[in-house]
Motif scaffolding. Sequence first.
Motif, PDB file in Angstrom:
ATOM      1  N   SER A  29       0.834  -1.212   0.000  1.00 43.94           N
ATOM      2  CA  SER A  29       0.000   0.000   0.000  1.00 43.94           C
ATOM      3  C   SER A  29       0.862   1.252   0.000  1.00 43.94           C
ATOM      4  O   SER A  29       0.558   2.222  -0.695  1.00 43.94           O
ATOM      5  N   ALA A  30       1.936   1.232   0.756  1.00 41.60           N
ATOM      6  CA  ALA A  30       2.847   2.376   0.791  1.00 41.60           C
ATOM      7  C   ALA A  30       3.512   2.569  -0.570  1.00 41.60           C
ATOM      8  O   ALA A  30       3.663   3.696  -1.050  1.00 41.60           O
ATOM      9  N   LYS A  31       3.896   1.471  -1.208  1.00 39.97           N
ATOM     10  CA  LYS A  31       4.526   1.554  -2.530  1.00 39.97           C
ATOM     11  C   LYS A  31       3.538   2.054  -3.578  1.00 39.97           C
ATOM     12  O   LYS A  31       3.909   2.837  -4.466  1.00 39.97           O
ATOM     13  N   GLU A  32       2.288   1.629  -3.498  1.00 38.29           N
ATOM     14  CA  GLU A  32       1.259   2.117  -4.417  1.00 38.29           C
ATOM     15  C   GLU A  32       1.083   3.623  -4.278  1.00 38.29           C
ATOM     16  O   GLU A  32       0.976   4.338  -5.272  1.00 38.29           O
ATOM     17  N   TYR A  33       1.047   4.114  -3.035  1.00 39.72           N
ATOM     18  CA  TYR A  33       0.924   5.548  -2.799  1.00 39.72           C
ATOM     19  C   TYR A  33       2.130   6.285  -3.380  1.00 39.72           C
ATOM     20  O   TYR A  33       1.977   7.311  -4.049  1.00 39.72           O
ATOM     21  N   LEU A  34       3.316   5.758  -3.141  1.00 42.48           N
ATOM     22  CA  LEU A  34       4.531   6.386  -3.639  1.00 42.48           C
ATOM     23  C   LEU A  34       4.520   6.463  -5.167  1.00 42.48           C
ATOM     24  O   LEU A  34       4.826   7.494  -5.754  1.00 42.48           O
ATOM     25  N   ASN A  35       4.114   5.381  -5.819  1.00 42.57           N
ATOM     26  CA  ASN A  35       4.079   5.354  -7.289  1.00 42.57           C
ATOM     27  C   ASN A  35       2.969   6.233  -7.860  1.00 42.57           C
ATOM     28  O   ASN A  35       3.131   6.841  -8.914  1.00 42.57           O
ATOM     29  N   ALA A  36       1.843   6.318  -7.169  1.00 45.52           N
ATOM     30  CA  ALA A  36       0.711   7.096  -7.686  1.00 45.52           C
ATOM     31  C   ALA A  36       0.856   8.597  -7.408  1.00 45.52           C
ATOM     32  O   ALA A  36       0.615   9.417  -8.285  1.00 45.52           O
ATOM     33  N   GLU A  37       1.247   8.955  -6.200  1.00 45.63           N
ATOM     34  CA  GLU A  37       1.263  10.361  -5.789  1.00 45.63           C
ATOM     35  C   GLU A  37       2.619  11.041  -5.950  1.00 45.63           C
ATOM     36  O   GLU A  37       2.685  12.260  -6.064  1.00 45.63           O
TER      37      GLU A  37
END
Length: 108
Positions: A29-37
Amino acid sequence: MKVVYGLMAQNGDAQELLWDLGFWEVEESAKEYLNAEMANTRGITVEPITINDAIPIPPEEIEEETMVACSLCGIEYNREDVNMTDYDEDVCVNCEPEYRNNPNLHVI
């Protein structure tokens, strides 16, 4: 102890926690946020952070506080505000000084 994931920025020789962006329980979830935002930023990584979990019991498992009625005035109080050990009756902090002086008080 609990492990959560946060974003860390590389500042020279040290890493700085970007605490205001939040924490995640799952690394993905943290990696998804980093990649998206923050896809256009460099030097920010997802790192595990060990924290001391202050509440070991989930909130839904904590029992509700039960109220105790004073034997003299009949008002319900928190358990901490009623003396249930020193007397034969449950006496609240408001009635206790008078009860201590005259233990023959009758229940109202």
